[in-house]
Design a protein around this motif. Structure first.
Motif, PDB file in Angstrom:
ATOM      1  N   ARG A  63       9.571   8.762   0.261  1.00  0.00           N
ATOM      2  CA  ARG A  63       8.357   9.288  -0.381  1.00  0.00           C
ATOM      3  C   ARG A  63       7.626  10.274   0.525  1.00  0.00           C
ATOM      4  N   ARG A  74       5.189  12.366  -1.774  1.00  0.00           N
ATOM      5  CA  ARG A  74       4.334  11.695  -2.752  1.00  0.00           C
ATOM      6  C   ARG A  74       2.862  12.059  -2.571  1.00  0.00           C
ATOM      7  N   ASP A 101      -0.779  -3.274  -5.812  1.00  0.00           N
ATOM      8  CA  ASP A 101      -0.707  -1.969  -5.150  1.00  0.00           C
ATOM      9  C   ASP A 101      -2.127  -1.532  -4.786  1.00  0.00           C
ATOM     10  N   LYS A 157      -3.195   1.213  -3.425  1.00  0.00           N
ATOM     11  CA  LYS A 157      -3.438   2.646  -3.182  1.00  0.00           C
ATOM     12  C   LYS A 157      -4.660   3.204  -3.912  1.00  0.00           C
ATOM     13  N   ARG A 158      -5.138   2.505  -4.942  1.00  0.00           N
ATOM     14  CA  ARG A 158      -6.358   3.011  -5.600  1.00  0.00           C
ATOM     15  C   ARG A 158      -7.615   2.619  -4.813  1.00  0.00           C
ATOM     16  N   GLY A 160      -5.945   1.251   1.078  1.00  0.00           N
ATOM     17  CA  GLY A 160      -4.936   2.023   0.356  1.00  0.00           C
ATOM     18  C   GLY A 160      -4.926   3.502   0.700  1.00  0.00           C
ATOM     19  N   LEU A 161      -5.762   3.912   1.652  1.00  0.00           N
ATOM     20  CA  LEU A 161      -5.780   5.321   2.060  1.00  0.00           C
ATOM     21  C   LEU A 161      -4.537   5.614   2.893  1.00  0.00           C
ATOM     22  N   LEU A 162      -3.835   6.696   2.556  1.00  0.00           N
ATOM     23  CA  LEU A 162      -2.643   7.038   3.337  1.00  0.00           C
ATOM     24  C   LEU A 162      -3.050   7.541   4.721  1.00  0.00           C
ATOM     25  N   ASN A 173      -8.878   3.665  -1.896  1.00  0.00           N
ATOM     26  CA  ASN A 173      -8.626   4.703  -0.898  1.00  0.00           C
ATOM     27  C   ASN A 173      -9.904   5.411  -0.474  1.00  0.00           C
ATOM     28  N   SER A 213       0.877  -1.192   0.000  1.00  0.00           N
ATOM     29  CA  SER A 213       0.000   0.000   0.000  1.00  0.00           C
ATOM     30  C   SER A 213       0.904   1.228   0.000  1.00  0.00           C
ATOM     31  N   GLY A 214       1.332   1.703   1.158  1.00  0.00           N
ATOM     32  CA  GLY A 214       2.216   2.868   1.156  1.00  0.00           C
ATOM     33  C   GLY A 214       3.620   2.532   0.668  1.00  0.00           C
ATOM     34  N   GLY A 215       4.058   1.326   0.917  1.00  0.00           N
ATOM     35  CA  GLY A 215       5.423   0.950   0.533  1.00  0.00           C
ATOM     36  C   GLY A 215       6.467   1.624   1.411  1.00  0.00           C
ATOM     37  N   SER A 244       3.658   8.752   3.974  1.00  0.00           N
ATOM     38  CA  SER A 244       3.854   7.746   2.928  1.00  0.00           C
ATOM     39  C   SER A 244       3.249   6.388   3.258  1.00  0.00           C
ATOM     40  N   SER A 245       2.817   6.172   4.483  1.00  0.00           N
ATOM     41  CA  SER A 245       2.298   4.850   4.844  1.00  0.00           C
ATOM     42  C   SER A 245       0.775   4.852   4.758  1.00  0.00           C
ATOM     43  N   ARG A 296      -2.217   7.256  -8.293  1.00  0.00           N
ATOM     44  CA  ARG A 296      -1.872   6.362  -7.182  1.00  0.00           C
ATOM     45  C   ARG A 296      -0.861   5.301  -7.638  1.00  0.00           C
TER      46      ARG A 296
END
Lengths: 492, 392
Positions: free
Chosen positions: B28, B31, A104, A106-107, A126-128, A109, A85-87, A152-153, B41
């Motif tokens: 990041r 980002r 991934d 992140k979409r 995937g929400l930061l 979210n 997710s955040g990587g 970023s997470s 994303r």
């Protein structure tokens, strides 16, 4: 490096057909972008332009059904799937060491709902963290989960890696913030736990997935506890003559039932760093940074009680500035610099924890073992509990070449973790396992405990497709090909 | 991955090698603020992803083939990454330099493959006839009385797409006793070309404009376009075509904010709409004006002068304001991505509860108004239009 062989083009077409072409990429440059997380060893390698391990495909699901489709295909074809997710993980947990598919999240979210009666929020994985706190703060709420990686997470990663934020002494660790989870199992089945404050209907299934780092299933949706934004936040710092005196004062906080938002006790090395702009501390002195964050009345009570305890212990009050300065600049060390990522440089942070009975011993043993290898250390104690706390041992050093630095990095980790284990500590408090600490899982859990985890993995994921090799799980099913990027995980 | 001929040691990219390396290894930290990442994303479409492309190129690990070039051009150069970077790394400048290499290697993305030829031929980015550049301004220019003389550098988007901004600006200046002189041989300021990597063509245009300004004898230059202001102030010196020594360039909001008292005396009529006692407006900070030129307060100071106007800020504002999506030729290279970014900004505007969206950039106006939907169709005015209405 891909250890599996599958027809990438055909699988790509199949996935595209199910979830849309815009949600899939096999472009080489994109694959390189997904060859990293925030593990310092991997960044040291990337600094030398080592572009492996790369996934074969990147897939961005936007719905749970997309994930189910992808996992069914991966299961049928035995394709490794690494969820990310955040990587922002620092242990290599999101590295696609065996190629295959990077999923991934992140979409995914969306904010699915805010329950202002129950004080919960439901969000996709995937929400930061930053995005969630932005949404909550304008409505007067917070989860209180504030890790240094918050920009970023992502929320899914918080749960998958069993994260803890810097204010966890007040708000709890992430496993305490999670009310319920939705998880896609490796075979594509969907598990939802009930959104209830607690249950005694057998073991708590959600806790099986919190900390599993994507090896047991993919967390897709979470319901989280929220709190009102604090009415008052105040800062304070005290300088203790030595570490032990500071530690005893912190323990007294808990004996007086205090739950401060932040308690950070620095060793003498980090004290010099933290107080650099404010004061030149006497030899051996250790600074304690505190944050009070609650109602005005409670903050006032906390301040009075804490000040009495600290002054009785012979601590010098330093006022709010050192603690406030730390808070305002707490992300600084998260930015890369020539100091920590210059050629030949090595650095990282060991995040261990122990009971109070072992905590100081563990600190001294780790420090001695690591410094013998020629690195500098500085440490702080935080995330305190009534029965113990964690230590962050930061090390930094250099070697003749980047390759030598990477080898030395692994040795430092090895002696540090050995010392922590012998002193009765856990080998990770909040950063998780990933590849870095995978070889230490049998040591941490013992043969019976680790065999149990292996059996669970085998039951849930018989083809070992989900994040293979992470947490040291599933390695029997597929001989490790992770070695080139797992140097930090030298066998204990 | 296939390699490419190594860049020469004097390559400007190498001067930023330390920064591009560190950005490529970052955890990041910016980002979340990158408008293209927020829209896609994807970690490849992000500041770190672009820095990695540059590093791989510098290290001969990738050539500037289609996808790496796409990643470099999927950036609005809005500078949000820089605003969130504690060490203040200049990644947008690195991306500009990398784009220069793309152009030198004849690898321009399709949408801008002939941008330099278009501008060279027509002196504007819209392929419009040069002789009609100021056609719609003739009536207002003719009505001017003599006063303090300034050059009003109109710019392509204002001239050809939003002349109402120029008309309003000239009206406001005239009310303050300032005479706006148009450079009849004004050409594109070159900003889109610099951002796209066509440095040589930009330099040719800059020379023409510098010569026109020098010949005018006037040393105060105003623009209503932040991109033009940035080009004249910051890009021209980098292109070795600086303006005459004593020339001062202002975005018009800076110039007018210095004359607030005078303006206040002229402002008498409330600008409220539909009979309400106060109109809530929100102000979109243009990237070139805010993050690049540091102009945040002047537009707000001007808004504060207006009776019946109440400013409600975006959640992300000032140096953390989100881009509208029009920057760095993105609408030409990746129109869908540019549209997605615009829709987000318009949604954010609606979230403020304001009934009027104000900005100080013709490109922001052009892009945002062209992507309004029935649900995000908040009236949009340039600040000059609002001021001009209040001064009537």
């Amino acid at each position: 490096m891909s250890s599996t062989s599958f027809n990438v083009r055909r699988v790509r077409r199949e996935i595209e057909h199910l979830i849309g072409g815009d949600n899939v990429s096999d472009a080489e440059i994109d694959r390189v972008c997904y060859s990293r997380d925030a593990w310092p060893l991997r960044l040291m390698q990337l600094g030398r332009l080592v572009t492996k391990p790369r996934p074969d495909l990147i897939v961005w699901p936007t719905t749970v059904e997309h994930i189910q489709h992808v996992l069914r295909i991966a299961n049928a074809e035995h394709i490794p799937v690494t969820p990310v997710s955040g990587g922002s993980g620092v242990c290599g947990g999101a590295l696609p060491t065996r190629g295959g598919i990077i999923l991934d999240l992140k979409r995914m979210n969306r904010i699915c709902g805010l329950d202002e009666e129950s004080y919960t929020v439901t969000v996709e994985a995937g929400l930061l963290g930053y995005e969630l706190e932005q949404y909550l703060s304008v409505r007067g709420y917070t989860t209180g989960h504030a890790p240094s990686s918050i920009f970023s997470s992502a929320v899914g990663g918080f749960a998958a890696a069993r994260s803890a934020g810097v204010l966890s002494s007040k708000y709890g660790k992430f496993e305490e913030i999670v009310v319920s989870l939705e998880v896609v199992l490796p075979n594509g089945e969907l598990l939802r736990t009930k959104t209830v404050p607690r249950s005694s209907m057998g073991p708590d299934l959600k806790q099986l997935f919190i900390g599993s780092e994507g090896t047991f299933g993919i967390i897709t949706e979470l319901t989280l506890r929220i709190c009102p934004l604090p009415e008052s936040t105040q800062f304070a710092s005290f300088l203790f003559p030595d570490l032990h005196t500071g530690m005893e004062a912190v323990i007294r906080f808990f004996r007086r039932d205090l739950r401060l938002a932040l308690i950070r006790l620095y060793d003498e090395n980090e004290t010099r760093f933290v107080l650099g702009r404010f004061k030149s501390p006497p030899e051996g002195a250790c600074v304690l940074n505190l944050i009070y964050s609650a109602t005005k009345k409670l903050v006032s009570l906390e301040r009075r009680t804490v000040t009495r305890i600290c002054e009785a212990a012979g601590a010098e009050p330093l006022g709010p500035k050192p603690s406030k300065h730390w808070w305002d600049n707490r992300f600084d060390l998260y930015y890369p610099s020539s100091i920590n990522l210059g050629p030949g440089m090595l650095y990282d942070v060991l995040d261990v924890a122990a009971s109070y009975a072992n905590l100081e011993t563990m600190y001294w043993r780790m420090r001695e073992a690591m410094e013998k290898l020629g690195v500098s250390t500085m440490s702080h104690f935080s995330h305190f509990y009534p029965d113990g706390g964690n230590i962050y041992v930061i090390f930094i050093g250099h070697a003749g070449s980047s390759e030598e630095a990477e080898a030395k990095y692994s040795r430092v980790w090895k002696v540090g973790l050995e010392a922590a284990h012998r002193a009765g500590g856990t080998l990770s408090h909040q950063h998780g396992v990933g590849l870095l600490k995978a070889p230490w899982m049998p040591v941490e859990h013992g043969p019976v405990g680790f065999a149990l985890l292996e059996a669970i993995k085998q039951y849930l994921d018989p083809h070992n497709i989900l994040n293979p090799g992470k947490l040291g799980l599933g390695s029997k099913a597929s001989p490790s090909t992770d070695t080139p990027t797992a140097q930090g995980g030298d066998s204990p | 991955m296939s390699g490419s001929p190594p860049p020469s040691s004097s390559d400007a990219l190498d001067q930023f090698a330390k920064v591009s390396r560190l950005c490529s290894l970052c955890a990041r930290m910016c980002r979340h603020a990158c408008p293209t990442h927020v829209a896609t994303r994807s970690d490849a479409c992000s500041p770190v992803g672009r820095a990695l492309v540059v590093e791989l190129y510098r290290g001969h690990k990738t050539a500037l083939t289609e996808t790496p070039v796409d990643r470099l051009y999927q950036c609005t150069l809005c500078g949000a990454c820089k605003a969130w970077c504690k060490p203040g790394h200049e990644l947008p400048r690195i991306i500009e330099l990398a784009r220069e290499r793309v152009i030198q290697e004849h690898r321009a993305p399709l949408g801008i493959i002939d941008l330099d030829q278009t501008v060279s031929k027509h002196n504007n980015v819209y392929s419009e006839p040069h002789e009609k550049r100021f056609a719609s301004l003739a009536p207002v220019l003719e009505q001017q009385h003599s006063g303090d003389n300034v050059i009003y550098f109109v710019g392509c988007t204002t001239a050809y797409r939003h002349p109402e901004i120029a008309t309003a600006a000239i009206h406001v200046l005239n009310r303050l006793g300032v005479t706006a002189h148009i450079l009849q041989n004004e050409v594109c300021c070159g900003s889109p070309l610099v951002r796209a990597g066509y440095t040589e063509t930009a330099r040719t245009l800059a020379r023409q404009n510098v010569e026109a300004i020098a010949t005018s004898g006037i040393r105060t230059v105003l623009t209503t376009c932040p991109g033009c202001a940035r080009a004249l102030k910051h890009d021209y010196p980098k292109l070795n075509t600086p303006l005459p020594g004593s020339t001062t360039v202002f975005h018009i909001t800076e110039f007018l904010a210095k004359r607030r008292r005078q303006l206040q005396r002229l402002l008498t009529s409330p600008t409220t709409t539909q009979g309400s006692t106060s109109t809530a407006v929100t102000y979109h900070d243009p990237c070139h004006l805010g993050r690049e030129l540091g102009v945040y307060n002047p537009p707000r100071q001007l808004l504060q002068l207006l009776p019946g106007i109440r400013l409600v800020e975006f959640q992300n504002t000032r140096d953390h304001a989100d881009c509208c999506g029009a920057g760095a030729v993105l609408p030409k290279t990746f129109p869908q991505l540019a549209a997605e970014i615009a829709h987000r900004r318009l949604d954010d505007a609606a979230q403020t509860g304001a009934s009027l969206l104000i900005s100080s950039c013709p490109n922001c106006k052009q892009h945002l108004t062209s992507h309004q939907t029935p649900s995000s169709a908040m009236p949009f005015l340039d600040l000059m239009e609002l001021l001009a209405r209040a001064l009537k």
